[in-house]
Design an enzyme around this catalytic site. Structure first.
Site, PDB file in Angstrom:
ATOM      1  N   HIS A  95       0.825  -1.215   0.000  1.00 44.27           N
ATOM      2  CA  HIS A  95       0.000   0.000   0.000  1.00 44.27           C
ATOM      3  C   HIS A  95       0.858   1.263   0.000  1.00 44.27           C
ATOM      4  O   HIS A  95       1.960   1.241  -0.524  1.00 44.27           O
ATOM      5  CB  HIS A  95      -1.002  -0.040   1.156  1.00 44.27           C
ATOM      6  CG  HIS A  95      -1.713  -1.373   1.235  1.00 44.27           C
ATOM      7  ND1 HIS A  95      -2.806  -1.674   0.456  1.00 44.27           N
ATOM      8  CD2 HIS A  95      -1.456  -2.503   1.979  1.00 44.27           C
ATOM      9  CE1 HIS A  95      -3.215  -2.916   0.723  1.00 44.27           C
ATOM     10  NE2 HIS A  95      -2.395  -3.446   1.652  1.00 44.27           N
ATOM     11  N   GLU A 135      -2.316   0.176   7.844  1.00 41.91           N
ATOM     12  CA  GLU A 135      -1.438  -0.883   7.346  1.00 41.91           C
ATOM     13  C   GLU A 135      -0.240  -0.331   6.583  1.00 41.91           C
ATOM     14  O   GLU A 135       0.872  -0.855   6.688  1.00 41.91           O
ATOM     15  CB  GLU A 135      -2.239  -1.832   6.440  1.00 41.91           C
ATOM     16  CG  GLU A 135      -1.432  -2.994   5.897  1.00 41.91           C
ATOM     17  CD  GLU A 135      -2.228  -3.834   4.890  1.00 41.91           C
ATOM     18  OE1 GLU A 135      -3.418  -3.525   4.649  1.00 41.91           O
ATOM     19  OE2 GLU A 135      -1.640  -4.779   4.334  1.00 41.91           O
ATOM     20  N   HIS A 178       2.633  -6.961   4.524  1.00 37.86           N
ATOM     21  CA  HIS A 178       1.255  -6.507   4.740  1.00 37.86           C
ATOM     22  C   HIS A 178       0.785  -6.824   6.151  1.00 37.86           C
ATOM     23  O   HIS A 178       1.405  -7.620   6.872  1.00 37.86           O
ATOM     24  CB  HIS A 178       0.307  -7.190   3.734  1.00 37.86           C
ATOM     25  CG  HIS A 178       0.485  -6.707   2.315  1.00 37.86           C
ATOM     26  ND1 HIS A 178      -0.430  -5.889   1.675  1.00 37.86           N
ATOM     27  CD2 HIS A 178       1.483  -6.945   1.420  1.00 37.86           C
ATOM     28  CE1 HIS A 178      -0.008  -5.636   0.446  1.00 37.86           C
ATOM     29  NE2 HIS A 178       1.150  -6.281   0.269  1.00 37.86           N
ATOM     30  N   GLU A 190       1.433 -11.683   5.483  1.00 36.02           N
ATOM     31  CA  GLU A 190       0.357 -11.000   6.213  1.00 36.02           C
ATOM     32  C   GLU A 190       0.706 -11.163   7.696  1.00 36.02           C
ATOM     33  O   GLU A 190       0.397 -12.187   8.312  1.00 36.02           O
ATOM     34  CB  GLU A 190      -1.000 -11.636   5.880  1.00 36.02           C
ATOM     35  CG  GLU A 190      -1.445 -11.464   4.443  1.00 36.02           C
ATOM     36  CD  GLU A 190      -1.964 -10.051   4.135  1.00 36.02           C
ATOM     37  OE1 GLU A 190      -1.978  -9.196   5.055  1.00 36.02           O
ATOM     38  OE2 GLU A 190      -2.341  -9.809   2.968  1.00 36.02           O
TER      39      GLU A 190
HETATM   40 ZN   LIG Z   1      -2.272  -5.324   2.522  1.00 28.11          ZN
END
Ligand SMILES: [Zn+2]
Length: 292
Positions: free
Chosen positions: A115, A129, A182, A252
């Site tokens: 992002h 995030e 992430h 993640e």
């Molecule tokens: Zn993400």
């Protein structure tokens, strides 16, 4: 007549005697005074002569130090020759070292902070995030460089590169591995999972498993395993896994709604970064060896 002759003879004798005495006194007068003055000056002269010879004696003395200096020259030469002795072995050793020591292998790891910019990613209670991923990515990059390897960041600030730009950056640089960072998003869930391409080979899956094991060793709330494809389809891929040419994965690292995961993320960020860097380097080197 006889008396007159005697008188004349007496006069003549007197004149002759006077003449004799006058000459001798004149000689004494011219020689004696210099003789009486000379001893003092001559002694001084003799002294000065002695001094000059003394000075002359000092010349050999000054020569002696000179010769001493001359002696020192060999001494200074001796260290030089000593230095020469110490120089020669390194010269003979260095080529051997160069021959026997291969150049250290160096890998290039691409770290992709997920992002960024207009895309905050998952957001929970003011936490974004995109910030978490960048903070961790910068630390991973530091660790990789500290370990003597190269790193490529797809972003280093709050910007938003497109997925294709992130992939192109890694592809064009010839990165050995691509790791995207992430945070997950789902209320009530917790733990860490790693996504790889639906077409990932065993080597890439091994790499992802080693990475997840290393993070678990640091400390995570739950090991959710290695997953292929996407959440919606096992046959589709996330863009960065799809577009990159090298083995890649998406970590993640905990759910942003989980206080436990957030606390672990903040507490273990340095350790996570070190683990990711070490595994990335060792796995890239392993893949390089297998490709030979
Ligand atoms: Zn993400």
């Amino acid at each position: 007549m006889k008396k007159s002759f005697l008188i004349l003879l007496t006069v003549i004798m007197s004149v002759l005697l006077c003449a004799c005495f006058w000459d001798s006194s004149a000689d004494d007068g011219s020689t004696i005074p210099p003789a009486t003055d000379n001893p003092g000056t001559s002694d001084t002269a003799a002294d000065s002569t002695d001094q000059s010879t003394g000075t002359a004696d000092q010349i050999p003395n000054t020569n002696a130090p000179n010769s001493g200096t001359a002696d020192q020259i060999p001494n200074t030469n001796a260290p030089d020759s000593g230095t020469a002795d110490t120089v020669i072995p390194p010269e003979t050793v260095t080529p051997d070292t160069m021959v026997t020591t291969p150049p250290a292998p160096q890998v290039l790891i691409c770290i992709d902070p997920g992002h960024g910019g207009k895309d905050a990613g998952a957001v929970w209670d003011g936490r974004m995030e995109k910030d978490d991923s960048l903070n961790l990515a910068l630390k991973v990059a530091e660790q990789i460089e500290a370990l003597g390897h190269k790193v490529l960041l797809t972003r280093t600030d709050d910007s938003y590169p497109y997925f294709s730009e992130r992939a192109d950056l890694a592809n064009n640089a010839g990165a050995d591995l691509f790791i995207s960072l992430h945070r997950n998003s789902f209320e009530g869930a917790k733990g860490v999972e790693i996504w790889v391409s639906s077409k990932a080979d065993d080597s890439t899956v091994d790499f992802a498993e080693t990475l997840l094991d290393a993070l678990a060793d640091v400390g995570i709330s739950k090991n959710r395993g290695i997953k292929k494809g996407t959440v919606s389809s096992a046959n589709e891929d996330y863009f960065v896994n799809k577009l990159t040419d090298m083995p890649s994965c998406i970590i993640e690292l905990g759910f942003i709604q989980s206080d436990e995961d957030n606390r672990l993320y903040d507490t273990n960020m340095d350790a996570y970064a070190k683990a990711i860097a070490e595994v990335a380097i060792s796995e890239a080197l392993r893949m390089e060896d297998q490709a030979k």
